[in-house]
Design a protein around this motif. Structure first.
Motif, PDB file in Angstrom:
ATOM      1  N   TYR A 248      43.564  65.894  14.823  1.00  0.00           N
ATOM      2  CA  TYR A 248      44.206  65.025  15.806  1.00  0.00           C
ATOM      3  C   TYR A 248      43.141  64.353  16.659  1.00  0.00           C
ATOM      4  CZ  TYR A 248      47.441  63.468  19.468  1.00  0.00           C
ATOM      5  OH  TYR A 248      48.182  62.709  20.353  1.00  0.00           O
ATOM      6  N   GLN A 252      46.450  60.272  17.027  1.00  0.00           N
ATOM      7  CA  GLN A 252      47.144  60.444  15.755  1.00  0.00           C
ATOM      8  C   GLN A 252      46.461  61.480  14.878  1.00  0.00           C
ATOM      9  OE1 GLN A 252      47.271  56.759  13.532  1.00  0.00           O
ATOM     10  NE2 GLN A 252      45.173  56.943  12.817  1.00  0.00           N
ATOM     11  N   MET A 253      47.253  62.037  13.959  1.00  0.00           N
ATOM     12  CA  MET A 253      46.724  62.981  12.978  1.00  0.00           C
ATOM     13  C   MET A 253      46.134  62.205  11.807  1.00  0.00           C
ATOM     14  SD  MET A 253      47.061  66.317  13.597  1.00  0.00           S
ATOM     15  CE  MET A 253      47.639  67.378  12.263  1.00  0.00           C
ATOM     16  N   LYS A 517      51.908  58.929  10.009  1.00  0.00           N
ATOM     17  CA  LYS A 517      52.951  58.812  11.036  1.00  0.00           C
ATOM     18  C   LYS A 517      53.766  60.093  11.125  1.00  0.00           C
ATOM     19  CE  LYS A 517      53.462  53.785  10.529  1.00  0.00           C
ATOM     20  NZ  LYS A 517      54.374  52.692  10.099  1.00  0.00           N
ATOM     21  N   THR A 520      51.632  62.899  12.637  1.00  0.00           N
ATOM     22  CA  THR A 520      51.438  62.682  14.073  1.00  0.00           C
ATOM     23  C   THR A 520      52.692  63.063  14.853  1.00  0.00           C
ATOM     24  OG1 THR A 520      49.871  60.884  13.623  1.00  0.00           O
ATOM     25  CG2 THR A 520      50.861  60.968  15.826  1.00  0.00           C
ATOM     26  N   TYR A 523      52.860  66.826  14.991  1.00  0.00           N
ATOM     27  CA  TYR A 523      51.867  67.410  15.896  1.00  0.00           C
ATOM     28  C   TYR A 523      52.304  67.276  17.349  1.00  0.00           C
ATOM     29  CZ  TYR A 523      47.440  68.383  18.196  1.00  0.00           C
ATOM     30  OH  TYR A 523      46.464  68.923  19.008  1.00  0.00           O
ATOM     31  N   LYS A 524      52.771  66.101  17.712  1.00  0.00           N
ATOM     32  CA  LYS A 524      53.181  65.878  19.098  1.00  0.00           C
ATOM     33  C   LYS A 524      54.399  66.719  19.452  1.00  0.00           C
ATOM     34  CE  LYS A 524      51.240  61.223  19.567  1.00  0.00           C
ATOM     35  NZ  LYS A 524      51.519  59.792  19.815  1.00  0.00           N
TER      36      LYS A 524
END
Length: 529
Positions: A248, A252-253, A517, A520, A523-524
């Motif tokens: 990350y 973004q990842m 996408k 990400t 992850y968030k």
């Protein structure tokens, strides 16, 4: 436990031909007497539990026959009649796919994750039993000894529900170390390498000298790698990247496979290949040949797990026709910032056991695994030393166990009771074993090195992305698109910069941007960002 045919529509994603199939009978059908708490039916006959397992490339497992003494001993200790079917480790995933497609499923299945591509969408399609309520009722030892963090892993649970029972590596967050022939270092008058230049200097010396003394100065391989760089990733961490990891950054990842630093790592492996420091057949060498060539004295260095010193790389038993073999363990080459990395950190989950929903009495299987996680001295002795008066003896209350004894060493039988049949995971570093092992200091060193050299891993708990389920070639670790690029770049079929840029562009075009996408967003959400 007997089975009946399973009728269920199995959607497969990437798994072809999962259609309506016959259902296998579950554990203890309704017409049979129920088990008592110790796993014995009302008739007094132990209930059966059937397992489908990988042979983990164990020679003994490959030749195991019905009535095997180790299976009988584990059955006696647990109170269940255990039955095992082993499939070849090299293509276990493919064979598992076929087995799910056929519907010929046993009571317990050994797999890498509940969402493995070998049985895609099995959870969604109700193929696996939800285990949470059963564990709450029948698995107090499972709840006591398995960390809460492990139950949250996407390898084990989905949408807050548990579908698998994890088994664990011998040490974590990491177990990987670099093995080096200490006797070769001594012969060369060299100290253990630390910097990247030190490693290259050792490789050059090994290449120039007949280190194994067999008269052939060209059969030694300084750094021995194997198919698709599996167990060969010793140098990626030096460049701050690792295949299979997402990082990350900048909101973004991003998978490490498209990080520009990956190109530097690939260039280094090309250097090893071009100079003859790595085997020329690196992308086709099977694990069996790899282990064999190490044991016959053709490797100066390799990457594997600490616990394999107790089995596959035991210097007392696994290097025939070589005298005074000495091994040492190293971390990764030291970087300019003083740090060294070898392998991404993990939860320690090695594999997962799942129970098909066709099993009518899954609580019996939970009871078996609960026993496996219980504080049972006799069980622990078996999973460390094997069968009393067969694999070990006792004198004055102390265990007398010799790993070099034929009954333990032949066909790597040690790993049968310590690893292959071990329902908890990997017993090769059990406290009982380490306490009596003459290499206990090296093992302790290796465990510390492995943990100290663990890399951060932002994708530690990330489930398999839906984008990658439908595009397996994009997998960021062993996906064919990445591995094909690496093979071409390392062997010189394509120039590194061009091969990497083409791969990055193609990876994004085929669905990688959507995967970024999705990763990400996960992850968030997972980290509350």
């Amino acid at each position: 436990m007997r089975t009946k045919r399973m009728r269920r529509l199995m959607a497969a994603g990437t798994v072809a031909a999962l259609a309506a199939v016959s259902m296998l009978a579950g554990c203890g059908g309704s017409k049979e007497p129920q088990n008592s708490p110790d796993g014995t039916a009302a008739t007094g006959k132990p209930k059966e539990i059937s397992f489908l397992m990988s042979d983990l490339q164990n020679a003994y497992a490959k030749e195991m026959r019905p009535g095997d003494k180790y299976v009988q001993e584990l059955s006696k200790l647990s109170g269940y009649s255990l039955k095992y079917e082993f499939l070849d480790h090299n293509n276990y995933g493919q064979q598992l796919t076929l087995r799910f497609a056929s519907g010929q499923l046993p009571d317990v299945i050994f797999t890498g994750s509940i969402d493995s591509s070998s049985h895609a969408n099995a959870v969604e399609n109700g193929i696996f039993t939800e285990l949470g309520p059963l564990i709450d009722k029948y698995g107090p030892n499972l709840k006591k000894h398995i960390p809460e963090e492990a139950w949250k892993s996407p390898s084990v649970s989905k949408n807050g529900k548990i579908y698998g029972i994890p088994s664990f590596s011998a040490t974590y967050p990491s177990s990987r170390v670099i093995y080096i022939r200490q006797d070769w270092l001594d012969k060369l008058g060299m100290k253990a390498p630390k910097s990247l230049d030190d490693f290259l200097a050792y490789f050059e010396k090994v290449k120039q000298n007949d280190m194994n003394g067999n008269g052939d100065p060209n059969d030694e391989i300084p750094f021995y790698a194997r198919e698709n760089l599996g167990y060969s990733e010793a140098f990626f961490g030096h460049f701050g990247v690792f295949p299979g990891v997402w990082t990350y950054k900048d909101g973004q990842m991003t998978p490490d496979v498209i990080d520009p630093r990956m190109k530097e790592a690939i260039s280094f492996y090309k250097l090893l290949y071009d100079k003859g420091y790595m085997n020329r057949d690196v992308f086709t060498t099977k694990s069996g040949d790899w282990f064999n060539n190490i044991s016959t004295g053709k490797a100066g260095m390799w990457l594997h797990d600490v616990q394999n010193l107790m089995s596959s790389f035991n210097p007392d038993t696994k290097f025939p026709n070589q005298s005074n073999v000495k091994l040492d363990m190293l971390g990764g080459p030291t970087r300019a910032d003083g740090k060294s990395y070898l392998h991404p950190g993990s939860t320690g989950i090695k594999n997962v056991f799942v129970i098909p929903s066709s099993v009518e009495h899954p609580e019996e299987i939970i009871k078996y695994f609960d026993w496996a996680w219980s504080d049972s001295p006799e069980k622990d002795k078996f999973l460390s030393f094997g069968i009393k008066d067969v694999n070990y003896s006792e004198k004055d209350g102390k265990v007398q166990w010799d790993s070099a004894a034929a009954v333990n060493a032949d066909k790597n039988a040690i790993s049968i009771y310590q690893l292959v049949l071990n329902p908890v995971g990997d017993g090769r570093l059990s406290e009982q074993l380490i306490a009596i092992n003459q290499h206990k200091d090296l093992i302790a060193k290796g465990k510390k090195l492995a943990n100290d050299n663990a890399m951060s891993n932002d994708s530690l708990h990330m489930p398999v992305l839906s984008t990658l389920q439908t595009h397996p070639e994009l997998a960021v670790g062993g996906g064919s698109l990445f591995m094909d690029m690496v093979a071409k770049a390392v062997t010189g079929k394509e120039e590194v910069d061009k091969a990497f840029e083409t791969f990055t562009s193609e990876w994004k075009r085929r669905g990688g941007n959507d995967a970024i996408k999705e990763a990400t967003a996960w992850y968030k959400s997972f980290n509350g960002k």
